[in-house]
Design an enzyme around this catalytic site. Sequence first.
Site, mmCIF file in Angstrom:
data_model
loop_
_atom_site.group_PDB
_atom_site.id
_atom_site.type_symbol
_atom_site.label_atom_id
_atom_site.label_comp_id
_atom_site.label_asym_id
_atom_site.label_seq_id
_atom_site.Cartn_x
_atom_site.Cartn_y
_atom_site.Cartn_z
ATOM 1 N N SER A 164 0.853 -1.186 0.000
ATOM 2 C CA SER A 164 0.000 0.000 0.000
ATOM 3 C C SER A 164 0.883 1.229 0.000
ATOM 4 O O SER A 164 2.071 1.169 0.363
ATOM 5 C CB SER A 164 -0.888 -0.012 1.247
ATOM 6 O OG SER A 164 -1.530 1.234 1.440
ATOM 7 N N TYR A 176 -2.276 -0.955 10.338
ATOM 8 C CA TYR A 176 -2.313 -1.273 8.906
ATOM 9 C C TYR A 176 -1.010 -0.847 8.239
ATOM 10 O O TYR A 176 -0.397 -1.621 7.491
ATOM 11 C CB TYR A 176 -3.504 -0.576 8.259
ATOM 12 C CG TYR A 176 -3.603 -0.777 6.764
ATOM 13 C CD1 TYR A 176 -4.076 -1.977 6.240
ATOM 14 C CD2 TYR A 176 -3.234 0.232 5.875
ATOM 15 C CE1 TYR A 176 -4.178 -2.163 4.865
ATOM 16 C CE2 TYR A 176 -3.325 0.055 4.509
ATOM 17 C CZ TYR A 176 -3.798 -1.151 4.011
ATOM 18 O OH TYR A 176 -3.886 -1.321 2.639
ATOM 19 N N ALA A 177 -0.577 0.392 8.495
ATOM 20 C CA ALA A 177 0.665 0.888 7.897
ATOM 21 C C ALA A 177 1.847 0.024 8.294
ATOM 22 O O ALA A 177 2.699 -0.312 7.463
ATOM 23 C CB ALA A 177 0.896 2.346 8.294
ATOM 24 N N ALA A 178 1.908 -0.363 9.554
ATOM 25 C CA ALA A 178 3.013 -1.208 10.015
ATOM 26 C C ALA A 178 3.045 -2.534 9.266
ATOM 27 O O ALA A 178 4.114 -3.020 8.864
ATOM 28 C CB ALA A 178 2.888 -1.458 11.515
ATOM 29 N N SER A 179 1.879 -3.123 9.055
ATOM 30 C CA SER A 179 1.821 -4.406 8.351
ATOM 31 C C SER A 179 2.256 -4.263 6.899
ATOM 32 O O SER A 179 2.912 -5.146 6.345
ATOM 33 C CB SER A 179 0.406 -4.992 8.424
ATOM 34 O OG SER A 179 -0.514 -4.258 7.624
ATOM 35 N N LYS A 180 1.907 -3.141 6.283
ATOM 36 C CA LYS A 180 2.260 -2.938 4.881
ATOM 37 C C LYS A 180 3.715 -2.524 4.708
ATOM 38 O O LYS A 180 4.333 -2.820 3.688
ATOM 39 C CB LYS A 180 1.315 -1.912 4.248
ATOM 40 C CG LYS A 180 -0.131 -2.407 4.129
ATOM 41 C CD LYS A 180 -0.226 -3.696 3.320
ATOM 42 C CE LYS A 180 -1.660 -4.115 3.059
ATOM 43 N NZ LYS A 180 -1.753 -5.338 2.229
#
Length: 266
Positions: A149, A162-166
């Site tokens: 992302s 979410y940002a950490a996972s992406k």
Amino acid sequence: MSIFSNEALKHKHVLITGATGGIGYETAKVLAGMGARLTITGRNEEKLNELKQQLIPVVGEENVFVKTADLTVEKEREELVLSADKALGFINGLVNSAGIGGGGVVEELDEATVERVMNVNFKSTLFLTQLVYSRMLEKKEGDIVNLSSLSGLRGTHGNTAYAASKFAVIGWTQSMALEAIEHKIRVNAVCPGYVDTEMAWNSIRKKAEKKGVSFEEGMNEAAAAIPSGRISTTEEVANMIAFLLTDAARNIVGEAMKISGGNFMR
């Protein structure tokens, strides 16, 4: 609809995760138009069978395999890969499209939410890829595309888990790509900004509610903040994924390809 030749991926058996909707759903349709054999997976059997009926007229029933799976469960990952290989042969293309949103501002996060987002968006994707990759290593052939992302390239307010996972997906893609290319296997990532999907709508809806404006106003604000003036379509993202699976992209390795209407520049 594919913008590529209807035989561009005739040599490919592509496993697509997250095929029950959004980018994964559209990617299956685009790849079918390029002649690929397709294994489609997700948790919603009804949506998968709906998609299968759209693919059959394009590639034939014998070239579409459907298998429901919860990719966070090791046994289901293993059964998916084994049954797909048995049904349609060696998997030489993998599109990791499965993913969820989640989390919020830092003070609202809890351990369960972070674990759920990381498990779906990163951990289960990594271990499914490991299973497919082991066979690719034997054949010295394969292409892998991971869905990250724009949030995997820069932090986003109120989207921390979410940002950490992406971000994790990007780091893993780049590291794996260096190992895999030694065996003639390419690994890349696609990093969309806002895309016209349910996940994006939910994000925009939450932001609109916090601002006390309507969903329509929120959508207009989101589009206005993008230099191109609009949100990407699922077909546009699917076409980028498709390109990365073709021989035309044979020297693209470990890249994080942005598709955001220029939003990354702001």
